[in-house]
Write a protein that holds these residues in place. Structure first.
Motif, PDB file in Angstrom:
ATOM      1  N   ASP A   1     -45.926  46.448  80.608  1.00 43.70           N
ATOM      2  CA  ASP A   1     -46.181  45.068  81.013  1.00 43.70           C
ATOM      3  C   ASP A   1     -45.564  44.758  82.375  1.00 43.70           C
TER       4      ASP A   1
ATOM      5  N   HIS B   1     -54.560  52.648  70.915  1.00 46.11           N
ATOM      6  CA  HIS B   1     -55.000  51.429  70.228  1.00 46.11           C
ATOM      7  C   HIS B   1     -56.232  50.815  70.885  1.00 46.11           C
TER       8      HIS B   1
ATOM      9  N   LEU C   1     -44.496  49.701  75.596  1.00 47.10           N
ATOM     10  CA  LEU C   1     -45.257  48.500  75.967  1.00 47.10           C
ATOM     11  C   LEU C   1     -44.473  47.575  76.900  1.00 47.10           C
TER      12      LEU C   1
ATOM     13  N   ALA D   1     -57.171  44.223  71.156  1.00 50.54           N
ATOM     14  CA  ALA D   1     -57.250  42.926  70.478  1.00 50.54           C
ATOM     15  C   ALA D   1     -58.678  42.380  70.440  1.00 50.54           C
TER      16      ALA D   1
ATOM     17  N   VAL E   1     -43.066  47.937  67.312  1.00 49.46           N
ATOM     18  CA  VAL E   1     -43.367  46.514  67.107  1.00 49.46           C
ATOM     19  C   VAL E   1     -44.860  46.351  66.820  1.00 49.46           C
TER      20      VAL E   1
ATOM     21  N   ASP F   1     -48.923  49.416  64.947  1.00 45.41           N
ATOM     22  CA  ASP F   1     -47.483  49.613  65.055  1.00 45.41           C
ATOM     23  C   ASP F   1     -47.263  50.446  66.313  1.00 45.41           C
ATOM     24  N   MET F   2     -46.729  49.816  67.369  1.00 50.61           N
ATOM     25  CA  MET F   2     -46.695  50.447  68.689  1.00 50.61           C
ATOM     26  C   MET F   2     -45.276  50.506  69.255  1.00 50.61           C
TER      27      MET F   2
ATOM     28  N   PHE G   1     -48.470  45.188  67.563  1.00 53.40           N
ATOM     29  CA  PHE G   1     -49.200  44.838  68.787  1.00 53.40           C
ATOM     30  C   PHE G   1     -50.684  45.075  68.550  1.00 53.40           C
ATOM     31  N   ALA G   2     -51.491  44.025  68.650  1.00 48.57           N
ATOM     32  CA  ALA G   2     -52.950  44.096  68.489  1.00 48.57           C
ATOM     33  C   ALA G   2     -53.343  44.804  67.182  1.00 48.57           C
TER      34      ALA G   2
ATOM     35  N   VAL H   1     -42.457  49.780  71.778  1.00 45.66           N
ATOM     36  CA  VAL H   1     -42.190  48.836  72.858  1.00 45.66           C
ATOM     37  C   VAL H   1     -41.218  49.441  73.877  1.00 45.66           C
TER      38      VAL H   1
END
Length: 372
Positions: A226, A55, A222, A118, A22, A28-29, A24-25, A31
């Motif tokens: 979280d 990242h 990710l 980010a 997905v 392409d990371m 993210f910041a 999840v």
């Protein structure tokens, strides 16, 4: 879309391992992987999880006055940070708000700084704008960053270099792993024991595969990152802290070194210090960051409005999910200060229903950092 995104040195390995990717910041990371978010979360709590956090921004500050220069931007002692030690810090603005949070390590001949993905560009510009001529900032773009987290992390990493067993929480060393010079700190973002490993980009996949070759280790995406950090009461920048939030409102007084908030020559000396120190002194803030645990099974997400027993809107959820280890919905929120007491019952609005939640002390599950 994916063609516009940046990729980490481990991107191809994530795809090979069947990760769901997905944006993210700007990257392409992954999840989640085949295990799924809940099982990844539990695996990290019970064994060891491997995270790609390449990242994040990595940089070095060189020069005799590097610590003095950085200390002028954060409410944390950097000058007194011993060699081989790491410290959590945050940049503040003139209004006392938090521009970003970061990790600072003293490697003796330089400071090693890791900032959020980010905020990377703005952080670099912010530091650069305040550096004296005798301090040089080096941007690191040839290293990946891995996090190995969980109760089995030390056992696994010690198979590659036994020296990591002697490290305590927030220790940092430069050591050899598979013939590569790695910068390793005993720290992380899960509340568990573990390590963060800065590894040369061309050795990252080899190291990741070697770690994954241990029965105790699984990739963690990710999603579980979280829920793990949220259960352990750790803030996510942009959600739980931002430029409009002061450290006092965010209940981050532990992140301000005592000499910087006590009377004395080291007091203050960072952007927004007068406002922040006044808030500490008077305890006069309109809102506070709190932890909430749901009384039903339905997760309460970011942006959900909070109400008191009289149906008055009193706050908003900034992070929320179902906590697999806690076995209940967990959330962070900002509410009016008089409602921040432990045990207060509040109601979160979810799809038109008011779900009861109780203010609880954070972390929601015990932190297991290794302090010896």
């Amino acid at each position: 879309m994916s063609q516009e995104l940046l990729v980490t040195p481990l991107h191809a390995l994530h795809v090979e391992m069947g990760a769901k990717m997905v944006p993210f910041a700007g990257f392409d990371m992954p999840v989640q992987y085949a295990l799924g978010v809940r099982k990844e979360h539990i695996h990290c709590r019970e064994a060891a999880g491997l995270f790609d956090v390449s990242h994040m921004g990595q940089l070095r500050l060189h020069g005799a006055n590097a610590a003095k220069a950085l200390e002028a931007l954060v409410p944390v002692d950097i000058i007194d940070l011993p060699a081989g030690k790491q410290r959590y810090a945050f940049f503040t603005n003139e209004q006392g708000g938090i521009l970003d949070d970061l990790m600072v390590t003293n490697f003796g001949d330089h400071l090693f700084v890791v900032v959020n993905a980010a905020c990377k560009d703005q952080d670099i510009a912010h530091i650069k704008a305040h550096l004296p001529e005798d301090v040089e900032m080096e941007l690191i773009d040839d290293r990946a960053l891995l996090a190995l987290q969980g109760p089995k992390a030390a056992e696994v990493l010690a198979r590659l270099n036994p020296a990591v067993s002697d490290m305590l929480f927030m220790d940092a060393v430069s050591i050899d792993l598979l013939g590569a010079e790695c910068l390793v700190s005993r720290s992380g973002y899960t509340g568990e024991d573990g390590y963060e490993i800065s590894v040369p980009a061309d050795k990252a996949e080899e190291l990741a595969r070697e770690l994954l070759g241990n029965a105790e280790v699984e990739w963690i995406g990710l999603g579980a990152r979280d829920s793990l950090r949220l259960e352990c009461g750790l803030c996510l920048y942009g959600n739980d802290i931002d430029p409009t939030t002061t450290p006092v409102e965010a209940s981050l007084l532990w992140g301000i070194s005592k000499p910087r908030r006590a009377d004395g020559e080291r007091a203050g000396g960072f952007p927004g210090a007068d406002l922040i120190l006044e808030q500490i002194k008077t305890k006069d803030v309109a809102r506070k960051r709190i932890g909430l645990v749901g009384q039903s099974k339905a997760p309460v997400r970011e942006g959900s409005k909070l109400f008191d027993a009289d149906d008055n809107e009193v706050g908003i959820v900034t992070s929320g999910t179902f906590g697999p280890t806690k076995g209940a919905p967990v959330a962070m929120a900002y509410v009016k200060t008089d409602l921040a007491q432990i045990g207060t019952e509040l109601f979160a609005e979810v799809r038109g229903k008011k779900l009861p939640m109780t203010v609880e002390k954070m972390p929601f599950v015990p932190q297991n950092y290794y302090r010896g």
